[in-house]
Design a protein around this motif. Structure first.
Motif, PDB file in Angstrom:
ATOM      1  N   ILE A  35      76.408 -26.092 -43.276  1.00 58.01           N
ATOM      2  CA  ILE A  35      75.046 -25.916 -42.787  1.00 58.01           C
ATOM      3  C   ILE A  35      74.970 -24.557 -42.114  1.00 58.01           C
ATOM      4  CG2 ILE A  35      73.249 -26.782 -41.247  1.00 58.01           C
ATOM      5  CD1 ILE A  35      74.629 -29.575 -41.533  1.00 58.01           C
ATOM      6  N   ASP A  36      74.159 -23.691 -42.658  1.00 55.90           N
ATOM      7  CA  ASP A  36      73.962 -22.353 -42.096  1.00 55.90           C
ATOM      8  C   ASP A  36      72.817 -22.454 -41.086  1.00 55.90           C
ATOM      9  OD1 ASP A  36      73.319 -19.708 -41.505  1.00 55.90           O
ATOM     10  OD2 ASP A  36      73.769 -19.010 -43.535  1.00 55.90           O
ATOM     11  N   VAL A  37      73.177 -22.683 -39.838  1.00 52.42           N
ATOM     12  CA  VAL A  37      72.183 -22.890 -38.782  1.00 52.42           C
ATOM     13  C   VAL A  37      71.332 -21.637 -38.607  1.00 52.42           C
ATOM     14  CG1 VAL A  37      71.858 -23.390 -36.321  1.00 52.42           C
ATOM     15  CG2 VAL A  37      73.613 -24.618 -37.636  1.00 52.42           C
ATOM     16  N   ARG A  38      71.960 -20.473 -38.638  1.00 55.71           N
ATOM     17  CA  ARG A  38      71.212 -19.231 -38.463  1.00 55.71           C
ATOM     18  C   ARG A  38      70.115 -19.086 -39.518  1.00 55.71           C
ATOM     19  NH1 ARG A  38      73.494 -13.021 -38.602  1.00 55.71           N
ATOM     20  NH2 ARG A  38      71.584 -12.098 -37.772  1.00 55.71           N
ATOM     21  N   ALA A  39      70.474 -19.255 -40.784  1.00 53.68           N
ATOM     22  CA  ALA A  39      69.499 -19.111 -41.866  1.00 53.68           C
ATOM     23  C   ALA A  39      68.415 -20.178 -41.782  1.00 53.68           C
ATOM     24  CB  ALA A  39      70.195 -19.176 -43.223  1.00 53.68           C
ATOM     25  N   THR A  40      68.787 -21.388 -41.449  1.00 48.67           N
ATOM     26  CA  THR A  40      67.818 -22.480 -41.370  1.00 48.67           C
ATOM     27  C   THR A  40      66.799 -22.241 -40.265  1.00 48.67           C
ATOM     28  OG1 THR A  40      69.413 -24.045 -42.269  1.00 48.67           O
ATOM     29  CG2 THR A  40      67.547 -24.971 -41.049  1.00 48.67           C
ATOM     30  N   LEU A  41      67.276 -21.851 -39.083  1.00 46.02           N
ATOM     31  CA  LEU A  41      66.352 -21.612 -37.971  1.00 46.02           C
ATOM     32  C   LEU A  41      65.447 -20.424 -38.249  1.00 46.02           C
ATOM     33  CD1 LEU A  41      68.609 -22.303 -34.862  1.00 46.02           C
ATOM     34  CD2 LEU A  41      66.921 -23.811 -35.933  1.00 46.02           C
ATOM     35  N   ARG A  42      65.997 -19.395 -38.886  1.00 43.28           N
ATOM     36  CA  ARG A  42      65.181 -18.229 -39.247  1.00 43.28           C
ATOM     37  C   ARG A  42      64.082 -18.643 -40.228  1.00 43.28           C
ATOM     38  NH1 ARG A  42      68.649 -14.462 -41.902  1.00 43.28           N
ATOM     39  NH2 ARG A  42      69.318 -13.754 -39.867  1.00 43.28           N
ATOM     40  N   GLU A  43      64.467 -19.381 -41.264  1.00 42.59           N
ATOM     41  CA  GLU A  43      63.515 -19.777 -42.303  1.00 42.59           C
ATOM     42  C   GLU A  43      62.462 -20.761 -41.793  1.00 42.59           C
ATOM     43  OE1 GLU A  43      63.508 -22.528 -46.302  1.00 42.59           O
ATOM     44  OE2 GLU A  43      65.333 -21.416 -45.832  1.00 42.59           O
ATOM     45  N   LYS A  44      62.884 -21.738 -41.014  1.00 45.34           N
ATOM     46  CA  LYS A  44      61.978 -22.828 -40.624  1.00 45.34           C
ATOM     47  C   LYS A  44      61.092 -22.507 -39.432  1.00 45.34           C
ATOM     48  CE  LYS A  44      63.534 -25.590 -43.799  1.00 45.34           C
ATOM     49  NZ  LYS A  44      62.758 -25.955 -44.961  1.00 45.34           N
ATOM     50  N   ILE A  45      61.648 -21.771 -38.441  1.00 45.51           N
ATOM     51  CA  ILE A  45      60.851 -21.534 -37.226  1.00 45.51           C
ATOM     52  C   ILE A  45      60.853 -20.084 -36.769  1.00 45.51           C
ATOM     53  CG2 ILE A  45      61.081 -23.923 -36.444  1.00 45.51           C
ATOM     54  CD1 ILE A  45      63.182 -22.933 -34.400  1.00 45.51           C
ATOM     55  N   GLY A  46      61.464 -19.203 -37.540  1.00 46.20           N
ATOM     56  CA  GLY A  46      61.471 -17.790 -37.191  1.00 46.20           C
ATOM     57  C   GLY A  46      62.381 -17.435 -36.029  1.00 46.20           C
ATOM     58  N   ALA A  47      63.272 -18.337 -35.651  1.00 46.53           N
ATOM     59  CA  ALA A  47      64.177 -18.083 -34.529  1.00 46.53           C
ATOM     60  C   ALA A  47      65.389 -17.288 -34.995  1.00 46.53           C
ATOM     61  CB  ALA A  47      64.636 -19.399 -33.910  1.00 46.53           C
ATOM     62  N   GLU A  48      65.894 -16.438 -34.107  1.00 47.83           N
ATOM     63  CA  GLU A  48      67.092 -15.649 -34.396  1.00 47.83           C
ATOM     64  C   GLU A  48      68.222 -16.106 -33.485  1.00 47.83           C
ATOM     65  OE1 GLU A  48      67.766 -13.469 -36.792  1.00 47.83           O
ATOM     66  OE2 GLU A  48      65.740 -13.673 -37.601  1.00 47.83           O
ATOM     67  N   VAL A  49      69.328 -16.511 -34.083  1.00 42.05           N
ATOM     68  CA  VAL A  49      70.541 -16.874 -33.347  1.00 42.05           C
ATOM     69  C   VAL A  49      71.719 -16.175 -34.018  1.00 42.05           C
ATOM     70  CG1 VAL A  49      69.622 -19.125 -32.608  1.00 42.05           C
ATOM     71  CG2 VAL A  49      70.987 -18.964 -34.712  1.00 42.05           C
ATOM     72  N   GLU A  50      72.855 -16.215 -33.358  1.00 43.75           N
ATOM     73  CA  GLU A  50      74.070 -15.613 -33.904  1.00 43.75           C
ATOM     74  C   GLU A  50      74.487 -16.346 -35.188  1.00 43.75           C
ATOM     75  OE1 GLU A  50      75.595 -18.933 -31.187  1.00 43.75           O
ATOM     76  OE2 GLU A  50      73.882 -17.594 -31.266  1.00 43.75           O
TER      77      GLU A  50
END
Length: 130
Positions: A35-50
């Motif tokens: 599970i690529d948490v970074r890509a998922t959060l970017r795609e779904k809610i526009g959030a940026e994480v490490e």
């Protein structure tokens, strides 16, 4: 309650992911899911994480023994291993298998399975330390 085992590596994220996968394999674990948490959060809610991956690691023999002891244990499988960027290095953390014993309760035979899983995950993390 502590529920994780971990190590910090002085190597880049991509190299760490490869090393973690290899160390898990040496201990009989395969990675069933990534599970690529970074890509998922970017795609779904526009959030940026490490850089942040959750690897679903499974040792088939241990999973089988756990399922024989308690069919509901599948709710807690596979073992999650997190690989996340941390400054110039990478943090690797695995769920402590004793957590499943705590949640499932005593007397069901899961203790021995959790002990072996913990031993193998700890060995994988120790191998990463070099």
């Amino acid at each position: 309650m502590e529920y994780g085992l971990g190590v910090r590596l002085d190597r880049p994220f991509g190299q760490a992911v490869e090393a973690v996968t290899a160390a898990l394999k040496e201990q009989g674990f395969g990675v069933l899911t990534t599970i690529d948490v970074r890509a998922t959060l970017r795609e779904k809610i526009g959030a940026e994480v490490e850089d942040y991956l959750i690897l679903g690691a499974c040792n088939p023999a241990l999973a089988h023994r756990a399922l024989q002891a308690d069919r509901r244990i599948g709710l807690l499988l596979p073992c999650n291993v997190v690989v996340r960027a941390d400054g110039d290095g990478t943090v690797v953390e695995a769920v402590d298998p004793q957590t499943m014993v705590t949640l499932a309760g005593p007397g069901n035979g899961l203790g021995e399975v959790a002990d072996e899983a913990a031993r193998r995950l700890t060995a994988a993390l120790d191998a990463l330390r070099g």
